[in-house]
Design a protein around this motif. Structure first.
Motif, PDB file in Angstrom:
ATOM      1  N   PRO A 166     -75.837  -0.501  30.985  1.00  0.00           N
ATOM      2  CA  PRO A 166     -75.211  -1.338  32.013  1.00  0.00           C
ATOM      3  C   PRO A 166     -76.051  -1.349  33.289  1.00  0.00           C
ATOM      4  CG  PRO A 166     -74.061   0.747  31.835  1.00  0.00           C
ATOM      5  CD  PRO A 166     -75.065   0.714  30.713  1.00  0.00           C
ATOM      6  N   LEU A 174     -70.682  -0.091  26.443  1.00  0.00           N
ATOM      7  CA  LEU A 174     -71.694  -0.663  27.325  1.00  0.00           C
ATOM      8  C   LEU A 174     -73.068  -0.154  26.923  1.00  0.00           C
ATOM      9  CD1 LEU A 174     -69.844  -0.133  30.738  1.00  0.00           C
ATOM     10  CD2 LEU A 174     -69.822  -2.176  29.283  1.00  0.00           C
ATOM     11  N   ILE A 200     -70.794   4.645  26.968  1.00  0.00           N
ATOM     12  CA  ILE A 200     -72.010   4.089  27.565  1.00  0.00           C
ATOM     13  C   ILE A 200     -73.226   4.665  26.860  1.00  0.00           C
ATOM     14  CG2 ILE A 200     -73.398   3.909  29.655  1.00  0.00           C
ATOM     15  CD1 ILE A 200     -70.820   4.183  31.268  1.00  0.00           C
ATOM     16  N   THR A 232     -64.352   4.219  27.791  1.00  0.00           N
ATOM     17  CA  THR A 232     -65.642   3.534  27.879  1.00  0.00           C
ATOM     18  C   THR A 232     -66.739   4.415  27.301  1.00  0.00           C
ATOM     19  OG1 THR A 232     -64.921   2.412  29.895  1.00  0.00           O
ATOM     20  CG2 THR A 232     -67.280   2.426  29.449  1.00  0.00           C
TER      21      THR A 232
END
Length: 104
Positions: free
Chosen positions: A23, A20, A85, A83
Motif C-alpha cells: 500500500p 493490501l 498487508i 487487514t
C-alpha cells in the motif's frame, strides 16, 4: 486505494476485510520531496527498480492525493477491520516504516 475506500466509505457492509499489497502509505510525503523538472513539471522519485534509477510521476497525482484522500494517520484510525498487508522490506517507493506505522 482500497484502504482509503474502506476507511472513508461510511456504509461499507460489503467490505469485511482487506488484503493490501504494497500500500502507498506515506506516498504523499515522498512525492512532496521529489525532484521536479522545471521545464516539464514531471516529478521524479529515486528508485532502484526502474531503468535509470528515476521513476517519473505526474504532479497531478500528488494534487489528487492531497485533495481527495485523507492522511495515512486518518486511515489507521478509521480502518477497523481485519487487514493483511504484504509489503517488501526493500521497497524504495514507500518505506516499510510507513506501513508498519499503520499496523501499530
Amino acid at each position: 486505494m482500497a484502504a482509503h475506500l474502506a476507511a472513508n466509505w461510511r456504509s461499507a457492509p460489503c467490505v469485511s476485510a482487506l488484503v493490501l499489497l504494497a500500500p502507498g502509505f506515506g506516498l504523499v510525503q515522498r512525492l512532496q520531496q521529489a525532484d521536479v523538472d522545471d521545464t516539464t513539471g514531471v516529478m521524479y522519485l529515486q528508485s532502484d527498480f526502474v531503468p535509470g534509477g528515476r521513476m517519473a510521476v505526474a504532479q497531478n497525482m500528488l494534487r489528487d492525493l492531497q485533495q481527495n484522500h485523507g492522511a495515512d494517520e486518518t486511515i489507521a484510525q478509521a480502518l477497523k477491520l481485519p487487514t493483511f498487508i504484504a509489503h517488501g522490506e526493500a521497497d524504495d517507493t514507500v518505506a516499510i516504516e510507513h506501513v508498519a506505522a499503520i499496523h501499530d
